[in-house]
Design an enzyme around this catalytic site. Structure first.
Site, PDB file in Angstrom:
ATOM      1  N   ARG A  12      -5.011   1.715   7.467  1.00 38.76           N
ATOM      2  CA  ARG A  12      -5.491   2.827   8.285  1.00 38.76           C
ATOM      3  C   ARG A  12      -6.917   3.222   7.928  1.00 38.76           C
ATOM      4  O   ARG A  12      -7.775   3.356   8.804  1.00 38.76           O
ATOM      5  CB  ARG A  12      -4.582   4.052   8.119  1.00 38.76           C
ATOM      6  CG  ARG A  12      -3.236   3.979   8.789  1.00 38.76           C
ATOM      7  CD  ARG A  12      -3.307   3.653  10.258  1.00 38.76           C
ATOM      8  NE  ARG A  12      -4.096   4.592  11.041  1.00 38.76           N
ATOM      9  CZ  ARG A  12      -4.552   4.342  12.270  1.00 38.76           C
ATOM     10  NH1 ARG A  12      -4.334   3.177  12.837  1.00 38.76           N
ATOM     11  NH2 ARG A  12      -5.243   5.247  12.936  1.00 38.76           N
ATOM     12  N   ILE A  13      -7.188   3.417   6.642  1.00 36.78           N
ATOM     13  CA  ILE A  13      -8.534   3.847   6.260  1.00 36.78           C
ATOM     14  C   ILE A  13      -9.526   2.701   6.392  1.00 36.78           C
ATOM     15  O   ILE A  13     -10.661   2.899   6.856  1.00 36.78           O
ATOM     16  CB  ILE A  13      -8.540   4.434   4.839  1.00 36.78           C
ATOM     17  CG1 ILE A  13      -7.723   5.732   4.801  1.00 36.78           C
ATOM     18  CG2 ILE A  13      -9.964   4.713   4.369  1.00 36.78           C
ATOM     19  CD1 ILE A  13      -8.197   6.809   5.769  1.00 36.78           C
ATOM     20  N   ASP A  40      -7.066  -8.442   2.668  1.00 35.36           N
ATOM     21  CA  ASP A  40      -5.787  -7.774   2.844  1.00 35.36           C
ATOM     22  C   ASP A  40      -4.682  -8.801   2.637  1.00 35.36           C
ATOM     23  O   ASP A  40      -4.894 -10.005   2.824  1.00 35.36           O
ATOM     24  CB  ASP A  40      -5.693  -7.163   4.247  1.00 35.36           C
ATOM     25  CG  ASP A  40      -4.641  -6.072   4.331  1.00 35.36           C
ATOM     26  OD1 ASP A  40      -5.019  -4.884   4.270  1.00 35.36           O
ATOM     27  OD2 ASP A  40      -3.445  -6.405   4.445  1.00 35.36           O
ATOM     28  N   LYS A  85      -4.629 -12.527  -3.104  1.00 32.07           N
ATOM     29  CA  LYS A  85      -3.506 -11.717  -3.578  1.00 32.07           C
ATOM     30  C   LYS A  85      -3.563 -11.439  -5.077  1.00 32.07           C
ATOM     31  O   LYS A  85      -2.766 -10.662  -5.595  1.00 32.07           O
ATOM     32  CB  LYS A  85      -2.188 -12.421  -3.244  1.00 32.07           C
ATOM     33  CG  LYS A  85      -1.964 -12.654  -1.755  1.00 32.07           C
ATOM     34  CD  LYS A  85      -0.686 -13.440  -1.502  1.00 32.07           C
ATOM     35  CE  LYS A  85      -0.385 -13.540  -0.005  1.00 32.07           C
ATOM     36  NZ  LYS A  85      -1.428 -14.237   0.752  1.00 32.07           N
ATOM     37  N   SER A 158     -10.022  12.900  -1.737  1.00 34.37           N
ATOM     38  CA  SER A 158      -9.051  12.781  -0.647  1.00 34.37           C
ATOM     39  C   SER A 158      -9.590  13.457   0.598  1.00 34.37           C
ATOM     40  O   SER A 158     -10.567  14.218   0.548  1.00 34.37           O
ATOM     41  CB  SER A 158      -7.728  13.436  -1.039  1.00 34.37           C
ATOM     42  OG  SER A 158      -7.874  14.854  -1.086  1.00 34.37           O
ATOM     43  N   CYS A 159      -8.947  13.193   1.727  1.00 38.06           N
ATOM     44  CA  CYS A 159      -9.363  13.847   2.968  1.00 38.06           C
ATOM     45  C   CYS A 159      -9.229  15.360   2.853  1.00 38.06           C
ATOM     46  O   CYS A 159     -10.076  16.111   3.353  1.00 38.06           O
ATOM     47  CB  CYS A 159      -8.541  13.317   4.139  1.00 38.06           C
ATOM     48  SG  CYS A 159      -6.747  13.438   3.920  1.00 38.06           S
ATOM     49  N   THR A 189       1.905  10.427   7.098  1.00 39.50           N
ATOM     50  CA  THR A 189       1.186   9.224   6.686  1.00 39.50           C
ATOM     51  C   THR A 189       2.181   8.099   6.422  1.00 39.50           C
ATOM     52  O   THR A 189       3.398   8.290   6.464  1.00 39.50           O
ATOM     53  CB  THR A 189       0.359   9.463   5.408  1.00 39.50           C
ATOM     54  OG1 THR A 189       1.252   9.631   4.298  1.00 39.50           O
ATOM     55  CG2 THR A 189      -0.533  10.693   5.544  1.00 39.50           C
ATOM     56  N   ARG A 204       9.900  13.408   0.983  1.00 35.77           N
ATOM     57  CA  ARG A 204       9.275  12.371   1.803  1.00 35.77           C
ATOM     58  C   ARG A 204      10.256  11.262   2.168  1.00 35.77           C
ATOM     59  O   ARG A 204       9.941  10.393   2.989  1.00 35.77           O
ATOM     60  CB  ARG A 204       8.052  11.790   1.083  1.00 35.77           C
ATOM     61  CG  ARG A 204       6.800  12.606   1.314  1.00 35.77           C
ATOM     62  CD  ARG A 204       5.591  11.995   0.665  1.00 35.77           C
ATOM     63  NE  ARG A 204       5.505  12.329  -0.747  1.00 35.77           N
ATOM     64  CZ  ARG A 204       4.558  11.890  -1.566  1.00 35.77           C
ATOM     65  NH1 ARG A 204       3.631  11.063  -1.103  1.00 35.77           N
ATOM     66  NH2 ARG A 204       4.541  12.252  -2.823  1.00 35.77           N
ATOM     67  N   GLY A 218      -2.944  16.932  -4.490  1.00 35.43           N
ATOM     68  CA  GLY A 218      -3.818  17.142  -5.641  1.00 35.43           C
ATOM     69  C   GLY A 218      -5.146  17.754  -5.256  1.00 35.43           C
ATOM     70  O   GLY A 218      -6.033  17.917  -6.102  1.00 35.43           O
TER      71      GLY A 218
END
EC number: 1.2.1.12
Length: 340
Positions: A12-13, A40, A85, A158-159, A189, A204, A218
């Site tokens: 996503r980011i 990735d 990897k 963080s966002c 998320t 969660r 945090g």
């Protein structure tokens, strides 16, 4: 000078970072940044598809295809697509001439692990998450003046910290923060379950689209990393809600100096139009979460929600937890790149 960037983790980011940078460049900003490679664990055909089609951002206007099995072609741009990897140290950053790595896997957030990118030939690493043992955590508009070029492993925080930081800075600079508590009402998320299932956090573990899910953040404690004078003075938690993006931070603080709603709003507006322009945005319209999706600001102050009782103040600021953060990531790459 072109700043050559490698992205480790094209989720996503990682993908939002690509799109945010492309949007900035189309507007004439950060045109000297070039993404030369992504890495990735997912196969490259899937990465290309997910870059082209996005449930929140829509279709990428350019054609996206694969050239061979190791190159993603986006319009007339080619990006090397790796599937390494073995970890950061095994990546061919030196051979590819990568200057800055955006570490967005969410895995290599410890400096000892992130250092593998430097060992592989990169000059700087920016972690797109809170980190441990990093050289510096930066929230643009709050403490970017502390970056002097000597720090090699940098966290973009963080966002939520990027949203909270400008709020806390203005309040503290103008009125002084004695202590405070914050809540982020945050979009769900990937770290949550679509249906009830096992998770180390039993809240969660519950279905993200069906519940308001209290969980930790945090962000408040991390403010002490970028505003040391507030270390230990803020705390809080998150409420994850059933929307895909678009979040809001609610901060209640005891102020050292008394202030009216008008005083606080005036201070926020002055900051948004002055030193925090492009970071903090001032809204006096009655907006909702969908109104701020794809807004590139870190923090969108909602003046209509400011409340004051004696020296206790409540302020609220919105943020697109994906798009706003990814724009700051691009801006931080630009800042770091200038020191190379």
């Amino acid at each position: 000078m072109t700043i050559r960037v490698g992205v480790n983790g094209f989720g996503r980011i990682g993908r939002n970072f690509y799109r945010a940078l492309a949007t900035q460049k189309a507007e004439g900003k950060n045109t000297d940044i070039e993404i030369v490679a992504v890495n990735d664990l997912t196969d490259n055909a899937t990465l290309a598809h997910l870059l082209k089609f996005d449930s929140i951002l829509g279709r990428l206007p350019q054609d996206v295809s694969l050239e061979g099995d190791d190159t993603i072609v986006i319009g007339d741009t080619k990006i090397k697509a790796l599937e390494v990897k073995e970890g950061p140290a095994a990546l061919p950053w030196g051979d590819l001439g990568v200057d800055v790595v955006v570490e967005s896997t969410g895995i290599f957030t410890n400096a000892a692990k992130a250092k593998g990118h430097l060992d592989a030939g990169a000059k700087k690493v920016i972690i797109s998450a809170p980190a441990t043992d990093e050289d510096i955590t930066i929230v643009l508009g709050v403490n970017d003046d502390k970056y002097d070029g000597s720090q090699n492993i940098i966290s973009n925080a963080s966002c939520t910290t990027n949203c909270l930081g400008p709020l806390a800075k203005v309040l503290n600079d103008e009125f002084g923060i004695v202590k405070g508590l914050m809540t982020t009402i945050h979009a769900y998320t990937q770290d949550q379950n679509l249906q009830d299932g096992p998770h180390k956090d039993l809240r969660r573990a519950r279905a993200a689209a069906l519940n308001i899910v209290p969980t930790s953040t945090g962000a408040a404690k991390a403010i002490g990393l970028v505003l040391p004078e507030l270390k230990g003075k803020l705390d809080g938690y998150a409420l994850r809600v059933p929307i895909p993006t678009g979040s809001v931070t609610d901060l209640t603080a005891e102020l050292a100096k008394s202030a009216s709603v008008e005083d606080i709003n005036a201070a926020m507006k002055a900051a948004a139009e002055g030193p925090l322009k492009g970071i903090l945005k001032y809204y006096d319209a009655p907006i909702v979460s969908s109104d701020i999706v794809t807004d590139p600001h870190s923090s969108l102050y909602d003046a209509g929600l400011t409340k004051v009782i004696d020296n206790q103040a409540k302020v609220v600021s919105w943020y697109d937890n994906e798009w706003g953060y990814s724009n700051r990531l691009a801006d931080l790459v630009a800042l770091v790149g200038k020191s190379l």
